[in-house]
Motif scaffolding. Structure first.
Motif, mmCIF file in Angstrom:
data_model
loop_
_atom_site.group_PDB
_atom_site.id
_atom_site.type_symbol
_atom_site.label_atom_id
_atom_site.label_comp_id
_atom_site.label_asym_id
_atom_site.label_seq_id
_atom_site.Cartn_x
_atom_site.Cartn_y
_atom_site.Cartn_z
ATOM 1 N N LEU A 25 19.910 5.975 55.593
ATOM 2 C CA LEU A 25 20.209 5.940 54.159
ATOM 3 C C LEU A 25 21.532 6.643 53.860
ATOM 4 C CD1 LEU A 25 16.728 6.642 52.513
ATOM 5 C CD2 LEU A 25 17.871 4.452 52.849
ATOM 6 N N VAL A 26 21.784 7.747 54.563
ATOM 7 C CA VAL A 26 23.056 8.452 54.392
ATOM 8 C C VAL A 26 24.224 7.549 54.790
ATOM 9 C CG1 VAL A 26 24.454 10.399 55.176
ATOM 10 C CG2 VAL A 26 22.034 10.734 54.690
ATOM 11 N N VAL A 27 24.068 6.834 55.907
ATOM 12 C CA VAL A 27 25.120 5.925 56.365
ATOM 13 C C VAL A 27 25.344 4.811 55.343
ATOM 14 C CG1 VAL A 27 25.719 4.199 58.111
ATOM 15 C CG2 VAL A 27 24.781 6.405 58.805
ATOM 16 N N LEU A 28 24.259 4.241 54.810
ATOM 17 C CA LEU A 28 24.390 3.181 53.808
ATOM 18 C C LEU A 28 25.118 3.682 52.566
ATOM 19 C CD1 LEU A 28 20.944 1.326 53.850
ATOM 20 C CD2 LEU A 28 23.163 0.424 54.555
ATOM 21 N N ASN A 29 24.791 4.901 52.142
ATOM 22 C CA ASN A 29 25.440 5.446 50.952
ATOM 23 C C ASN A 29 26.929 5.676 51.185
ATOM 24 O OD1 ASN A 29 25.017 6.945 48.177
ATOM 25 N ND2 ASN A 29 26.281 8.268 49.446
ATOM 26 N N LEU A 30 27.264 6.218 52.345
ATOM 27 C CA LEU A 30 28.673 6.463 52.657
ATOM 28 C C LEU A 30 29.433 5.147 52.784
ATOM 29 C CD1 LEU A 30 28.199 9.334 55.238
ATOM 30 C CD2 LEU A 30 29.110 9.544 52.922
ATOM 31 N N THR A 31 28.771 4.120 53.289
ATOM 32 C CA THR A 31 29.400 2.805 53.382
ATOM 33 C C THR A 31 29.652 2.236 51.996
ATOM 34 O OG1 THR A 31 28.265 2.410 55.490
ATOM 35 C CG2 THR A 31 29.183 0.502 54.357
ATOM 36 N N ALA A 32 28.702 2.441 51.079
ATOM 37 C CA ALA A 32 28.894 1.985 49.705
ATOM 38 C C ALA A 32 30.028 2.745 49.021
ATOM 39 C CB ALA A 32 27.602 2.145 48.915
#
Length: 296
Positions: free
Chosen positions: A191-198
């Motif tokens: 989830l952290v990776v997805l947020n940083l990607t967004a």
């Protein structure tokens, strides 16, 4: 008075690029701060920064293959971030090294590799765009992607909320319920990776973590309850993103740094004046025994 209010706070959003930017900022403000709160409670605040750099090689590869195609760059960033998280966890398990040390090593490798790839395939302008983002350049495609990713993150956190809280406070109890700590930890890092990607399109890979961690650490000075931490963090992130855009518009400042600096000003003021753990709270605790002694 009304004309001044309109000129300061409403007129900037007559422009489409400002409306898209503020919607993107508000969407990120809903998803990023709760993740920052959990990172803070887990003692993993700097892991977020490491993960922000971990997505850079994938973003750079997406840029090399498709140019400024946000879907391809985002896909590359997600794959790269998950790969680095998996490698760091594997090295930690196989060698016994702390996970944060392994993550720090891989994030340095990722940062160097990403900068090298962007430099080989583009110009200094391209590198600046990837590293620092441009929230004012968010188009409809980027806005839809950001909204979809942040919505998925919020939904996933709602489903996993109890497990995330228990893992922070009592991981042995979670294991006793038949849930593997490693699974919850891995899903949380995803989830952290997805947020940083967004967030890299708006704030770049170097500052995307700012909207995640600064509101969370600011909230710590005002509340001791989890729901209070998350609520205050989300509100301050929204104020920072919207206020930073307005400052950048009126003062001709770069938008991303304006947002992060405004969030940082809130952190500094909270560290001085907040209700808990602040300088003011510490001085009040020291003064209380003296006042009781004088009264006696």
């Amino acid at each position: 008075m009304l004309d001044l209010f309109h000129a300061l706070f409403l007129a900037p959003f007559d422009y489409g690029f400002m409306r898209r930017a503020v919607v993107a900022g508000l969407a990120l403000s809903l998803a990023a701060p709760p993740l920052g709160v959990f990172l803070m409670l887990r003692g993993m605040s700097l892991i977020g920064d490491a993960m922000a750099h971990a997505i850079l090689p994938g973003v750079a590869l997406g840029f090399l293959f498709a140019g400024f195609s946000l879907p391809m760059m985002s896909l590359g960033g997600v794959i790269s971030g998950l790969l680095v998280a998996g490698l760091a966890g594997s090295v930690s398990q196989m060698t016994g090294h702390r996970e944060d040390a392994a993550m720090a090593s891989f994030f340095l490798i990722s940062l160097a590799a990403g900068v090298m790839l962007v430099s080989l395939g583009g110009s200094s302008v391209d590198l600046t765009h990837v590293l620092f983002g441009s929230i004012l350049a968010v188009n409809t495609t980027a806005l839809v992607l950001i909204a979809a990713l942040t919505s998925a993150i919020v939904l996933a956190m709602a489903v996993m909320f109890r497990a995330l809280v228990v893992e922070c406070l009592d991981p042995l109890f979670l294991r006793g319920q038949g849930v593997r700590n490693g699974l919850i930890h891995g899903l949380f890092l995803a989830l952290v990776v997805l947020n940083l990607t967004a967030g890299f399109q708006t704030l770049g890979t170097l500052m995307a973590v700012g909207l995640m961690m600064l509101p969370a650490t600011t909230a710590r000075f005002w509340s001791k309850r989890l729901e209070g931490l998350m609520g205050i963090a989300v509100v301050w992130a929204m104020v920072s993103s919207t206020g930073g855009l307005l400052l950048s518009y009126h003062l001709s400042l770069p938008s991303g740094p304006s947002i992060i600096l405004l969030a940082g000003i809130g952190y500094v003021l909270s560290a001085l004046l907040g209700r808990h753990h602040s300088l003011r709270a510490r001085l009040r605790r020291r003064a209380a025994p003296l006042e009781r002694g004088e009264t006696a």
